[in-house]
Design an enzyme around this catalytic site. Structure first.
Site, PDB file in Angstrom:
ATOM      1  N   ALA A  26      42.112  52.819  35.946  1.00 19.41           N
ATOM      2  CA  ALA A  26      41.839  52.115  37.199  1.00 19.41           C
ATOM      3  C   ALA A  26      40.366  52.134  37.610  1.00 19.41           C
ATOM      4  O   ALA A  26      39.893  51.206  38.279  1.00 19.41           O
ATOM      5  CB  ALA A  26      42.703  52.720  38.306  1.00 19.41           C
ATOM      6  N   THR A  30      37.408  49.405  39.816  1.00 23.33           N
ATOM      7  CA  THR A  30      37.002  49.633  41.217  1.00 23.33           C
ATOM      8  C   THR A  30      35.758  48.816  41.566  1.00 23.33           C
ATOM      9  O   THR A  30      35.616  48.361  42.700  1.00 23.33           O
ATOM     10  CB  THR A  30      36.735  51.125  41.516  1.00 23.33           C
ATOM     11  OG1 THR A  30      35.783  51.626  40.573  1.00 23.33           O
ATOM     12  CG2 THR A  30      38.006  51.959  41.435  1.00 23.33           C
ATOM     13  N   GLN A 105      45.247  51.241  30.810  1.00 24.88           N
ATOM     14  CA  GLN A 105      46.417  51.551  31.634  1.00 24.88           C
ATOM     15  C   GLN A 105      46.519  50.544  32.784  1.00 24.88           C
ATOM     16  O   GLN A 105      47.451  50.579  33.564  1.00 24.88           O
ATOM     17  CB  GLN A 105      46.280  52.969  32.212  1.00 24.88           C
ATOM     18  CG  GLN A 105      46.201  54.040  31.151  1.00 24.88           C
ATOM     19  CD  GLN A 105      45.627  55.343  31.705  1.00 24.88           C
ATOM     20  OE1 GLN A 105      46.345  56.188  32.223  1.00 24.88           O
ATOM     21  NE2 GLN A 105      44.326  55.514  31.614  1.00 24.88           N
ATOM     22  N   ILE A 107      46.927  47.046  34.946  1.00 23.00           N
ATOM     23  CA  ILE A 107      47.860  45.909  34.909  1.00 23.00           C
ATOM     24  C   ILE A 107      47.208  44.665  35.506  1.00 23.00           C
ATOM     25  O   ILE A 107      47.861  43.663  35.704  1.00 23.00           O
ATOM     26  CB  ILE A 107      49.155  46.252  35.695  1.00 23.00           C
ATOM     27  CG1 ILE A 107      48.835  46.620  37.162  1.00 23.00           C
ATOM     28  CG2 ILE A 107      49.898  47.410  35.015  1.00 23.00           C
ATOM     29  CD1 ILE A 107      50.075  46.818  38.031  1.00 23.00           C
ATOM     30  N   HIS A 123      50.505  49.796  30.335  1.00 20.32           N
ATOM     31  CA  HIS A 123      51.404  49.764  31.490  1.00 20.32           C
ATOM     32  C   HIS A 123      51.783  48.345  31.892  1.00 20.32           C
ATOM     33  O   HIS A 123      52.266  48.123  32.994  1.00 20.32           O
ATOM     34  CB  HIS A 123      50.771  50.524  32.664  1.00 20.32           C
ATOM     35  CG  HIS A 123      50.638  51.997  32.402  1.00 20.32           C
ATOM     36  ND1 HIS A 123      49.794  52.828  33.093  1.00 20.32           N
ATOM     37  CD2 HIS A 123      51.261  52.794  31.490  1.00 20.32           C
ATOM     38  CE1 HIS A 123      49.900  54.074  32.631  1.00 20.32           C
ATOM     39  NE2 HIS A 123      50.772  54.072  31.646  1.00 20.32           N
ATOM     40  N   CYS A 134      68.556  36.479  32.724  1.00 13.06           N
ATOM     41  CA  CYS A 134      68.551  35.538  31.590  1.00 13.06           C
ATOM     42  C   CYS A 134      67.315  35.684  30.709  1.00 13.06           C
ATOM     43  O   CYS A 134      67.210  35.029  29.674  1.00 13.06           O
ATOM     44  CB  CYS A 134      68.669  34.100  32.086  1.00 13.06           C
ATOM     45  SG  CYS A 134      67.160  33.469  32.838  1.00 13.06           S
ATOM     46  N   THR A 193      39.280  56.820  34.108  1.00 10.67           N
ATOM     47  CA  THR A 193      40.659  57.327  34.176  1.00 10.67           C
ATOM     48  C   THR A 193      40.666  58.831  34.413  1.00 10.67           C
ATOM     49  O   THR A 193      39.859  59.557  33.830  1.00 10.67           O
ATOM     50  CB  THR A 193      41.468  56.990  32.897  1.00 10.67           C
ATOM     51  OG1 THR A 193      42.742  57.645  32.971  1.00 10.67           O
ATOM     52  CG2 THR A 193      40.759  57.410  31.624  1.00 10.67           C
ATOM     53  N   SER A 194      41.584  59.268  35.279  1.00  7.97           N
ATOM     54  CA  SER A 194      41.676  60.702  35.579  1.00  7.97           C
ATOM     55  C   SER A 194      42.441  61.425  34.469  1.00  7.97           C
ATOM     56  O   SER A 194      42.506  62.647  34.470  1.00  7.97           O
ATOM     57  CB  SER A 194      42.387  60.905  36.919  1.00  7.97           C
ATOM     58  OG  SER A 194      43.715  60.426  36.837  1.00  7.97           O
ATOM     59  N   ILE A 233      31.072  53.078  35.886  1.00  3.93           N
ATOM     60  CA  ILE A 233      31.064  52.560  34.520  1.00  3.93           C
ATOM     61  C   ILE A 233      30.400  51.185  34.377  1.00  3.93           C
ATOM     62  O   ILE A 233      29.711  50.915  33.394  1.00  3.93           O
ATOM     63  CB  ILE A 233      32.509  52.576  33.940  1.00  3.93           C
ATOM     64  CG1 ILE A 233      32.486  52.314  32.445  1.00  3.93           C
ATOM     65  CG2 ILE A 233      33.437  51.615  34.668  1.00  3.93           C
ATOM     66  CD1 ILE A 233      33.752  52.742  31.732  1.00  3.93           C
TER      67      ILE A 233
END
Ligand code: OAD
Length: 245
Positions: A26, A30, A105, A107, A123, A134, A193-194, A233
């Site tokens: 995540a 940010t 990770q 989405i 994820h 269906c 990422t943590s 980053i």
């Protein structure tokens, strides 16, 4: 392990590597205006009627579908977010043949929006949605058109986002590709990422080559990474690009 501005060391390690894989979370988004989960202002620090990790679970989805979608539409979808310098750097390097794949990770689909092609979305993605009855596929705009209610297919079934919830398994083929690429690359860049959520977080330990970490705060990988950079980053990759030009 070295901790400083890190640009020159990064460029040196990066230049020597043939196959590079990026593993992120995540924190990569940010700087695009999407909050992460566990920082001060992260989604999991806000107050809701239920703990967010509970809301994002399969059993909660089944038992409280309306409440799930309220949270999902409110907090998990950012259709107007734009890729930032980190996403663009990785996409450009993939085009040059240097980056083999991005394992994320997230989405939010921002790596694909930036032009990355080999993206392993561990994820899932808010851009893919499937009718539970269906199997019909729906895009994000279909879901957004149903904001405020439970999204339903023309057959009447509930349309569920292809997002991996707690208590659900990761997609087998996506995991296989990610593991194969991480364990065979010369350099794994881990960023934003943590490294708290398994099984995804465990994949970074499979790297046999060098590991560089670019994360605002400390992570369990700081101890073993070849280079640790505690900077935003997007800002960092901007400096790397400027240094190389
Ligand atoms: P977290 O919120 O746990 O961690 C984000 C990390 O990124 C933190 O360590 C921040 O310090 C760092 N960070 C934030 N902004 C940054 C920036 N601009 N540059 C560098 N680092 C930055 O998010 P994830 O590790 O992605 O799963 O969380 C993993 C999973 O937990 C998510 O995929 C989600 C959540 O539950 C599901 O929803 C299934």
């Amino acid at each position: 392990m070295r901790m400083d501005d890190g640009v020159a060391e990064f460029v040196s390690i990066y230049g020597k590597a043939g196959r590079v894989v990026f593993f992120g979370g995540a924190g990569v988004s940010t700087e695009s205006g999407i909050p992460d989960f566990r920082s001060e202002d992260g989604v999991y620090r806000q107050k809701y009627a239920y703990p967010p990790e509970r809301i994002l679970s399969h059993s909660f989805f089944c038992e409280n579908t309306e409440e799930f979608f309220r949270f999902y539409f409110d907090k998990m979808i950012y259709p107007d977010a734009k890729p930032n310098a980190a996403h663009f750097f990785l996409a450009e390097e993939e085009k040059k043949g240097k980056i083999v794949s991005v394992v994320t990770q997230n989405i939010d689909g921002l790596h694909r929006k930036a032009g990355s092609v080999n993206v392993r979305e561990l994820h899932g993605s808010v851009y893919r949605n499937t009718c539970m009855k269906c199997g019909a596929k729906y895009d994000l705009s279909y879901m957004l058109g149903r904001r405020g209610k439970i999204p339903r297919c023309s057959c009447g079934g509930i349309v569920k986002p292809d997002v991996v919830l707690y208590e659900e398994n990761l997609d087998g083929e996506t995991v296989e590709n990610a593991i194969e690429e991480i364990s065979s690359c010369d350099l794994l860049i881990v960023g934003g990422t943590s490294l708290n959520v398994y099984p995804a977080a465990g994949f970074v330990r499979l790297a046999k080559g060098k590991t560089v970490l670019v994360n605002k705060s400390e992570t369990p990988l700081d101890e073993i990474a070849d280079l640790v950079i505690h900077q935003p980053i997007g800002e960092f990759f901007k400096k790397v690009k400027a240094y190389e030009e």
